[in-house]
Design a protein around this motif. Structure first.
Motif, PDB file in Angstrom:
ATOM      1  N   GLY A  35       0.823  -1.196   0.000  1.00  0.00           N
ATOM      2  CA  GLY A  35       0.000   0.000   0.000  1.00  0.00           C
ATOM      3  C   GLY A  35       0.860   1.249   0.000  1.00  0.00           C
ATOM      4  O   GLY A  35       2.026   1.216   0.427  1.00  0.00           O
ATOM      5  N   ASP A  36       0.294   2.351  -0.461  1.00  0.00           N
ATOM      6  CA  ASP A  36       1.029   3.616  -0.540  1.00  0.00           C
ATOM      7  C   ASP A  36       1.085   4.259   0.845  1.00  0.00           C
ATOM      8  O   ASP A  36       0.052   4.609   1.419  1.00  0.00           O
ATOM      9  CB  ASP A  36       0.333   4.552  -1.534  1.00  0.00           C
ATOM     10  CG  ASP A  36       1.073   5.874  -1.703  1.00  0.00           C
ATOM     11  OD1 ASP A  36       2.236   5.962  -1.268  1.00  0.00           O
ATOM     12  OD2 ASP A  36       0.483   6.818  -2.258  1.00  0.00           O
ATOM     13  N   GLY A  39       2.558   8.720   0.052  1.00  0.00           N
ATOM     14  CA  GLY A  39       1.794   9.653  -0.769  1.00  0.00           C
ATOM     15  C   GLY A  39       2.256   9.830  -2.189  1.00  0.00           C
ATOM     16  O   GLY A  39       1.773  10.731  -2.889  1.00  0.00           O
ATOM     17  N   LYS A  41       1.868   7.591  -4.555  1.00  0.00           N
ATOM     18  CA  LYS A  41       1.003   6.718  -5.364  1.00  0.00           C
ATOM     19  C   LYS A  41       1.711   5.454  -5.858  1.00  0.00           C
ATOM     20  O   LYS A  41       1.216   4.764  -6.745  1.00  0.00           O
ATOM     21  CB  LYS A  41       0.389   7.486  -6.545  1.00  0.00           C
ATOM     22  CG  LYS A  41      -0.449   8.679  -6.128  1.00  0.00           C
ATOM     23  CD  LYS A  41      -1.163   9.321  -7.290  1.00  0.00           C
ATOM     24  CE  LYS A  41      -1.907  10.582  -6.864  1.00  0.00           C
ATOM     25  NZ  LYS A  41      -2.864  10.339  -5.763  1.00  0.00           N
ATOM     26  N   LYS A 102      -4.450   1.713   5.388  1.00  0.00           N
ATOM     27  CA  LYS A 102      -5.722   2.338   5.043  1.00  0.00           C
ATOM     28  C   LYS A 102      -5.535   3.842   4.960  1.00  0.00           C
ATOM     29  O   LYS A 102      -5.116   4.478   5.931  1.00  0.00           O
ATOM     30  CB  LYS A 102      -6.788   1.988   6.094  1.00  0.00           C
ATOM     31  CG  LYS A 102      -8.184   2.441   5.730  1.00  0.00           C
ATOM     32  CD  LYS A 102      -9.206   1.952   6.759  1.00  0.00           C
ATOM     33  CE  LYS A 102     -10.617   2.375   6.375  1.00  0.00           C
ATOM     34  NZ  LYS A 102     -11.609   1.879   7.363  1.00  0.00           N
ATOM     35  N   ASN A 103      -5.844   4.407   3.789  1.00  0.00           N
ATOM     36  CA  ASN A 103      -5.702   5.848   3.566  1.00  0.00           C
ATOM     37  C   ASN A 103      -4.303   6.346   3.924  1.00  0.00           C
ATOM     38  O   ASN A 103      -4.142   7.426   4.504  1.00  0.00           O
ATOM     39  CB  ASN A 103      -6.752   6.619   4.366  1.00  0.00           C
ATOM     40  CG  ASN A 103      -8.167   6.285   3.959  1.00  0.00           C
ATOM     41  OD1 ASN A 103      -8.441   6.036   2.793  1.00  0.00           O
ATOM     42  ND2 ASN A 103      -9.077   6.251   4.923  1.00  0.00           N
ATOM     43  N   GLY A 104      -3.295   5.540   3.579  1.00  0.00           N
ATOM     44  CA  GLY A 104      -1.919   5.939   3.817  1.00  0.00           C
ATOM     45  C   GLY A 104      -1.433   5.744   5.232  1.00  0.00           C
ATOM     46  O   GLY A 104      -0.296   6.122   5.551  1.00  0.00           O
ATOM     47  N   ILE A 105      -2.248   5.149   6.093  1.00  0.00           N
ATOM     48  CA  ILE A 105      -1.890   4.936   7.488  1.00  0.00           C
ATOM     49  C   ILE A 105      -1.558   3.469   7.717  1.00  0.00           C
ATOM     50  O   ILE A 105      -2.309   2.585   7.295  1.00  0.00           O
ATOM     51  CB  ILE A 105      -3.036   5.370   8.432  1.00  0.00           C
ATOM     52  CG1 ILE A 105      -3.432   6.830   8.159  1.00  0.00           C
ATOM     53  CG2 ILE A 105      -2.633   5.172   9.889  1.00  0.00           C
ATOM     54  CD1 ILE A 105      -2.321   7.827   8.350  1.00  0.00           C
ATOM     55  N   LYS A 123      -1.476   3.275  15.118  1.00  0.00           N
ATOM     56  CA  LYS A 123      -1.610   3.878  13.800  1.00  0.00           C
ATOM     57  C   LYS A 123      -0.408   4.785  13.543  1.00  0.00           C
ATOM     58  O   LYS A 123      -0.113   5.680  14.339  1.00  0.00           O
ATOM     59  CB  LYS A 123      -2.902   4.697  13.708  1.00  0.00           C
ATOM     60  CG  LYS A 123      -4.156   3.866  13.969  1.00  0.00           C
ATOM     61  CD  LYS A 123      -5.407   4.722  13.909  1.00  0.00           C
ATOM     62  CE  LYS A 123      -6.657   3.906  14.204  1.00  0.00           C
ATOM     63  NZ  LYS A 123      -7.891   4.715  14.121  1.00  0.00           N
ATOM     64  N   ARG A 125       1.893   7.213  10.679  1.00  0.00           N
ATOM     65  CA  ARG A 125       1.964   7.952   9.422  1.00  0.00           C
ATOM     66  C   ARG A 125       3.425   8.272   9.125  1.00  0.00           C
ATOM     67  O   ARG A 125       4.193   8.584  10.040  1.00  0.00           O
ATOM     68  CB  ARG A 125       1.159   9.259   9.506  1.00  0.00           C
ATOM     69  CG  ARG A 125       1.261  10.110   8.234  1.00  0.00           C
ATOM     70  CD  ARG A 125       0.627  11.468   8.406  1.00  0.00           C
ATOM     71  NE  ARG A 125      -0.810  11.368   8.527  1.00  0.00           N
ATOM     72  CZ  ARG A 125      -1.554  12.054   9.393  1.00  0.00           C
ATOM     73  NH1 ARG A 125      -0.964  12.868  10.266  1.00  0.00           N
ATOM     74  NH2 ARG A 125      -2.854  11.915   9.421  1.00  0.00           N
TER      75      ARG A 125
END
Length: 210
Positions: A35-36, A39, A41, A102-105, A123, A125
């Motif tokens: 997964g990204d 950020g 992509k 999920k959503n970059g996290i 979580k 980031r």
């Protein structure tokens, strides 16, 4: 549309190489997630290993986050402090539950206990050049006694605590409290290096561990 075998073989070789090039000696892959995370992509690859190194809590786990640079993989970050050892779940044994993006996290879930059960999700980031913890959710309790839930946003500092009590004769009434604690710096490297961190909530006097 049929995909040429040579193309599929090349893709498989790249993926397998990414998993084996940096794999610790005598380790086994526990989970792999794509997964990204930064950020751009382009998916990163997260691999959790059960290593051959041990403590009194079982086999040490290592998490590696790999980033694609051209046609090669490099380690964006790795740590042996973010995922608990293989027997750190108490009577339940292995505490490891799941890792997802999920959503970059990056989210790591672990749980354990016996009649009294605990579970939490960290979580992270990617920011300031490393993976910093921005959120923590936990549950602790026992059926017919009480369950406490914590939702801690480390970015804003807001901590929401809720304790739902069934055995009021022993534990009193159910409680809720919102508290602000800013400035905590937790990341993949220092997550479980020290003793479990604790906050004593000023109103309810409840102890919150994270």
């Amino acid at each position: 549309m049929k995909i040429p075998f040579c193309f599929m073989f090349a893709i498989c070789s790249i993926v397998c190489f990414a998993q084996s090039e940096f794999q610790p000696k005598d380790s086994e892959i526990l989970q792999t997630v794509d997964g990204d995370l930064d950020g751009d992509k382009v998916p990163e690859k997260v691999i959790i290993y059960t290593t051959g190194d041990t403590t009194d809590m079982g086999n040490i786990r290592e998490i590696q986050i790999l980033k694609k640079a051209g046609n090669k993989w490099k380690i964006l970050e790795k740590s042996r402090n973010a995922v608990l050892e293989s027997n750190a779940g108490g009577m339940m044994g292995d505490p490891y539950q799941n890792t997802e993006i999920k959503n970059g996290i990056l989210m790591i879930t672990q749980a354990g206990g016996s009649s009294w059960k605990w579970g939490y999700t960290d979580k992270y980031r990617f920011q300031n050049g490393r993976f910093e913890m921005i959120g923590y959710e936990s549950t602790y309790g026992k059926p017919e006694e009480y369950f406490s839930n914590v939702d801690f946003n480390l970015s804003t500092g807001q901590l929401n605590f809720e304790k739902e009590v069934e055995n009021t004769a022993e534990y009193g009434k159910s409680k809720k409290e919102t508290y602000t604690k800013k400035g905590l710096k937790i990341n993949l490297q220092n997550r479980n290096q020290k003793q479990q961190r604790k906050i004593i909530l000023p109103k309810t006097k409840e102890e919150v561990y994270y």
